[in-house]
Write a protein that holds these residues in place. Structure first.
Motif, PDB file in Angstrom:
ATOM      1  N   ASN A 128      40.766  39.003  42.827  1.00  0.00           N
ATOM      2  CA  ASN A 128      40.285  37.693  43.398  1.00  0.00           C
ATOM      3  C   ASN A 128      39.040  37.975  43.849  1.00  0.00           C
ATOM      4  N   ASP A 129      38.765  38.758  44.693  1.00  0.00           N
ATOM      5  CA  ASP A 129      37.380  38.966  45.339  1.00  0.00           C
ATOM      6  C   ASP A 129      36.287  39.451  44.349  1.00  0.00           C
ATOM      7  N   THR A 130      36.656  39.674  43.273  1.00  0.00           N
ATOM      8  CA  THR A 130      35.364  40.362  42.382  1.00  0.00           C
ATOM      9  C   THR A 130      35.427  39.584  41.151  1.00  0.00           C
ATOM     10  N   LEU A 131      36.416  38.760  40.719  1.00  0.00           N
ATOM     11  CA  LEU A 131      36.224  38.170  39.620  1.00  0.00           C
ATOM     12  C   LEU A 131      36.556  36.611  39.790  1.00  0.00           C
ATOM     13  N   GLY A 132      36.892  36.228  41.064  1.00  0.00           N
ATOM     14  CA  GLY A 132      37.357  34.935  41.288  1.00  0.00           C
ATOM     15  C   GLY A 132      38.670  34.653  41.223  1.00  0.00           C
ATOM     16  N   HIS A 133      39.224  33.399  41.788  1.00  0.00           N
ATOM     17  CA  HIS A 133      40.492  32.920  41.943  1.00  0.00           C
ATOM     18  C   HIS A 133      40.964  32.584  40.406  1.00  0.00           C
ATOM     19  N   GLN A 134      40.338  31.965  39.776  1.00  0.00           N
ATOM     20  CA  GLN A 134      40.545  31.689  38.308  1.00  0.00           C
ATOM     21  C   GLN A 134      41.215  32.896  37.369  1.00  0.00           C
ATOM     22  N   ALA A 135      40.143  34.004  37.706  1.00  0.00           N
ATOM     23  CA  ALA A 135      40.626  35.086  37.031  1.00  0.00           C
ATOM     24  C   ALA A 135      41.993  35.784  37.689  1.00  0.00           C
ATOM     25  N   GLY A 136      42.015  35.506  39.115  1.00  0.00           N
ATOM     26  CA  GLY A 136      43.216  36.005  39.500  1.00  0.00           C
ATOM     27  C   GLY A 136      44.518  35.163  39.005  1.00  0.00           C
ATOM     28  N   ASP A 137      44.504  33.978  38.783  1.00  0.00           N
ATOM     29  CA  ASP A 137      45.457  33.248  38.190  1.00  0.00           C
ATOM     30  C   ASP A 137      45.776  33.787  36.767  1.00  0.00           C
ATOM     31  N   LEU A 138      44.879  33.916  35.988  1.00  0.00           N
ATOM     32  CA  LEU A 138      44.917  34.515  34.846  1.00  0.00           C
ATOM     33  C   LEU A 138      45.648  35.599  34.861  1.00  0.00           C
ATOM     34  N   ALA A 139      45.251  36.509  35.475  1.00  0.00           N
ATOM     35  CA  ALA A 139      45.765  37.908  35.637  1.00  0.00           C
ATOM     36  C   ALA A 139      47.492  37.767  35.959  1.00  0.00           C
ATOM     37  N   LEU A 140      47.796  36.915  36.847  1.00  0.00           N
ATOM     38  CA  LEU A 140      49.255  36.535  37.260  1.00  0.00           C
ATOM     39  C   LEU A 140      49.830  36.121  36.113  1.00  0.00           C
ATOM     40  N   GLN A 141      49.405  35.250  35.095  1.00  0.00           N
ATOM     41  CA  GLN A 141      49.995  34.751  34.028  1.00  0.00           C
ATOM     42  C   GLN A 141      50.275  35.861  33.172  1.00  0.00           C
ATOM     43  N   LYS A 142      49.395  36.688  32.898  1.00  0.00           N
ATOM     44  CA  LYS A 142      49.626  37.830  32.003  1.00  0.00           C
ATOM     45  C   LYS A 142      50.658  38.804  32.669  1.00  0.00           C
ATOM     46  N   VAL A 143      50.621  39.000  33.973  1.00  0.00           N
ATOM     47  CA  VAL A 143      51.665  39.725  34.422  1.00  0.00           C
ATOM     48  C   VAL A 143      53.105  39.230  34.198  1.00  0.00           C
ATOM     49  N   ALA A 144      53.185  38.056  34.281  1.00  0.00           N
ATOM     50  CA  ALA A 144      54.294  36.953  34.063  1.00  0.00           C
ATOM     51  C   ALA A 144      54.911  37.367  32.898  1.00  0.00           C
ATOM     52  N   ARG A 145      54.051  36.963  31.765  1.00  0.00           N
ATOM     53  CA  ARG A 145      54.206  37.279  30.424  1.00  0.00           C
ATOM     54  C   ARG A 145      55.021  38.822  30.134  1.00  0.00           C
ATOM     55  N   ARG A 146      54.204  39.627  30.565  1.00  0.00           N
ATOM     56  CA  ARG A 146      54.633  40.916  30.360  1.00  0.00           C
ATOM     57  C   ARG A 146      55.985  41.469  31.184  1.00  0.00           C
TER      58      ARG A 146
END
Length: 710
Positions: free
Chosen positions: A315-333
């Protein structure tokens, strides 16, 4: 029913009927096993397994139907039409896919049962229709509308019954499991034969299509048909009773009468909008239902508390939008890693919970948990940046580890142990973790009281200039004057502070207390600086630099009066965040010291990239500098390299005069250690600096009044 020629038992091929019933019995037993495997399979494997199972079961069903058609009646046939045989086979595959898919789900709402049963019944009747059509009977047969309607209704009833049987028996565990399944398989096979009898009653066969004739309908056929109908009726009532007892009314109730808006609102209330996973509310409903099933069956389940490692860094380095995308990827995995009988929910932030059912031993859930950890561990690209994801997982077992609330708390505690042990792994809740959890909860309560009651203290360890031997600054060391346990050090309580989110408040207190001390020294015209240690938890705080800058401004202090210390290990674990923070500190004019320097092999490589102002030699370099020439050579090389990069060098752990002299000769800029001064409370530090009495012994050693007192 109107027939050109009534049917007697002489028109049946009894051997073929017996063969079809035996095949039906074996096929149903096979289907029981396949439904169970589908129920417990990974989501990623389920489509392939469903396709395989549908082909297997559908082909068996097609063969059984075709054998029954051949068994009754014995007619004159010129051959078979391949296209109709193929259509019958495809209809059998569709029927099997629907039955297998619906019965392998965790829940079975009435609307799903009815709609699925209706489509499956159409497919089943199509099997019979195309099978009869494939036989080139001359003259052609016709279908009686009324009896055909009765046949379809019978098919629909038996189909619903079959779905209920498969749904219930997929996770049945009992003393007589094989016997129970065998009985149900035999009864289901009889029901299939009964359906065929009704099918055959719906066709009109011309007189000259028979190979031999008879005058009237055999009463045995009617008796068998009625008996099978009664068996089906009994089984429907029996299975429905079992279903309600096992799953409860709420699982089975039909929501078809609710309006669409109400249904959509109810659905959204149970779904996490970002990941489309069940939310906390839905999780609790699933968990309550699952524990009730465990209580009835004497079974166990596992709850896995999942936390994404270093998510704040993303979140801090790439922004909250990237954080949301990361959470979506984690959820799918996570979803692809679990089985069909398991459930994954997002309960908030970067935290997920998986309910792992059908657990007979630790090994049953270890396989699933290891798949989750491995699945998330793979790197991914987010906004053109490569991101390395990982999770820490804590696991608790029901009912061993308590009720629902205790279960979640135990899994949460085990997850923090996994993080403490290095992240990217899992830990089961055990007695050792339970004891640690009790200690942490007690520490949390006491820490809140400590902040409220001003029990925290700062002690300051003086740093001196290596040449002039004058005090130039001090390192602020946190202490807790516990009302019962006495003086505690950070190692005794900072784990609990990080665990319960109190480290930010403590860090703010340390910075402000240091600024207050600096303000007093400034009012006394004493030039001084104070170093403050920043932990990993605080270092990833995006507002860290802004908060410190605001504090310095509030106390009207120069930016150089407060120095931030960060350990080299923290820098190496979070280099992207560390570099960003360093850039912010440099822009704000605040100095940063790299603490414990020299303990990692990559130190020299990274030193030229990091925008620090100062480095501290780890005490391991100073403890044997008097006796080890190689250590002395390494220290000299580090000091020369640091000076070449325009960095100040501070040596820690000075405990002898010989160490002090050698380091001064090697060009070390500043020193601290017990030989210089032990940590002092604020009042003694200020008193010492106010009344500093510099004396030199004959050998030139600097001496402080009260210098070595604790």
């Amino acid at each position: 029913m109107s027939l050109d020629n009534p049917v007697t038992m002489s028109h049946y091929n009894i051997k073929l009927i017996v063969l079809s019933m035996l095949l039906g019995y074996v096929a149903v037993l096979l289907t029981f096993n396949l439904v169970s495997k589908l129920y417990k399979s990974q989501v990623i494997d389920k489509k392939n397994l469903l396709a395989y199972s549908s082909i297997t079961v559908g082909s068996c069903l097609w063969a059984i139907h075709f054998i029954d058609v051949l068994a009754f009646p014995v007619v004159k046939s010129a051959g078979f039409t391949v296209i109709y045989l193929a259509l019958a086979w495809l209809a059998a595959l569709l029927f099997s896919a629907i039955i297998l898919h619906i019965s392998s789900q965790k829940t079975l709402p009435a609307n799903t049962l009815i709609i699925g049963g209706l489509i499956a019944s159409i497919s089943a009747y199509s099997i019979f229709y195309f099978s009869v059509a494939s036989m080139e009977i001359q003259p052609a047969v016709t279908f009686t509308p009324l009896i055909s309607a009765i046949a379809f209704t019978t098919t629909f009833s038996v189909t619903l019954l079959s779905i209920l049987i498969f749904f219930w028996i997929k996770n049945y565990v009992g003393k007589y499991e094989l016997l129970t399944k065998s009985i149900f398989a035999a009864l289901t096979s009889l029901a299939i034969t009964g359906v065929h009898l009704v099918y055959m009653a719906s066709i009109e066969i011309p007189l000259n299509a028979y190979s031999e004739t008879s005058a009237q309908l055999d009463s045995t056929l009617l008796g068998v048909t009625i008996a099978l109908g009664l068996i089906c009726l009994f089984l429907v009532g029996f299975i429905v009773a079992i279903f309600y007892d096992k799953f409860g009314y709420d699982t089975f109730k039909c929501n078809a009468l609710k309006n669409e808006n109400s249904q959509e609102a109810s659905r959204l209330a149970l779904v996490d909008t970002l990941t489309q996973l069940p939310n906390r509310r839905a999780l609790m409903q699933h968990l309550e239902a699952a524990t009730r099933r465990c209580d009835r069956n004497g079974a166990s389940l596992a709850v896995a508390f999942i936390d994404v490692d270093n998510f704040k860094q993303i979140n801090d380095t790439l922004g909250h939008q990237a954080g949301d995308l990361a959470l979506q990827k984690v959820a799918r995995r996570l979803v692809t890693a679990v089985r069909g009988c398991d459930e994954v929910a997002r309960i908030g932030g970067d935290e997920f919970i998986a309910i792992i059912e059908e657990v007979d031993s630790y090994e049953d859930c270890i396989t699933v948990i290891e798949r989750m950890v491995s699945a998330v561990r793979e790197s991914c690209t987010i906004n053109n940046s490569e991101v390395h994801l990982s999770i820490s997982v804590g696991v608790a077992i029901y009912p061993k580890d308590g009720n629902i609330q205790q279960l979640i708390s135990a899994a949460d505690t085990a997850m923090y142990r996994a993080k403490k042990d290095g992240k990217n792994q899992y830990r089961f809740f055990d007695s050792e973790i339970a004891t640690a959890a009790d200690h942490l909860l007690e520490m949390q309560h006491d820490l809140k009281n400590a902040l409220a009651n001003d029990e925290l203290k700062l002690h300051y360890q003086i740093k001196i200039d290596s040449i002039t031997r004058e005090p130039v600054g001090a390192e602020a060391l946190l202490r807790w004057d516990h009302p019962v346990k006495g003086l505690l050090y950070p190692g005794d309580f900072m784990l609990a502070a990080d665990r319960f989110g109190l480290s930010y408040a403590i860090n703010d207190w340390v910075v402000e207390e240091s600024c207050r001390t600096l303000k007093q020294l400034k009012s006394l015209s004493i030039p001084f600086n104070i170093s403050v240690n920043i932990s990993h938890q605080q270092m990833i705080n995006a507002n860290l630099v802004g908060n410190i800058n605001a504090m310095l401004s509030r106390y009207d202090l120069p930016k150089t009066s407060l120095i931030i210390e960060m350990t080299e290990s923290t820098a190496l674990k979070n280099q992207a965040v560390f570099n960003n923070q360093l850039a912010r500190f440099k822009e704000a004019g605040i100095k940063v010291t790299l603490d414990d320097f020299g303990t990692y092999s990559s130190s020299l490589t990274n030193l030229q990239k990091w925008q620090v102002s100062e480095l501290k030699l780890d005490p391991t370099f100073t403890e044997d500098i008097e006796t080890n020439n190689r250590t002395r050579g390494v220290v000299q090389a580090v000091i020369e390299l640091a000076h070449a990069l325009d960095l100040n060098v501070v040596a820690e752990g000075i405990e002898t005069e010989g160490q002090r002299v050698l380091l001064a000769e090697l060009g070390c800029d500043e020193m601290q250690g017990y030989f210089i001064s032990r940590p002092l409370p604020e009042e003694r530090l200020i008193s010492l600096l106010k009344n500093l009495d510099l004396n030199f012994t004959e050998n030139g050693q600097l001496f402080f009044k009260e210098l070595h007192e604790t």
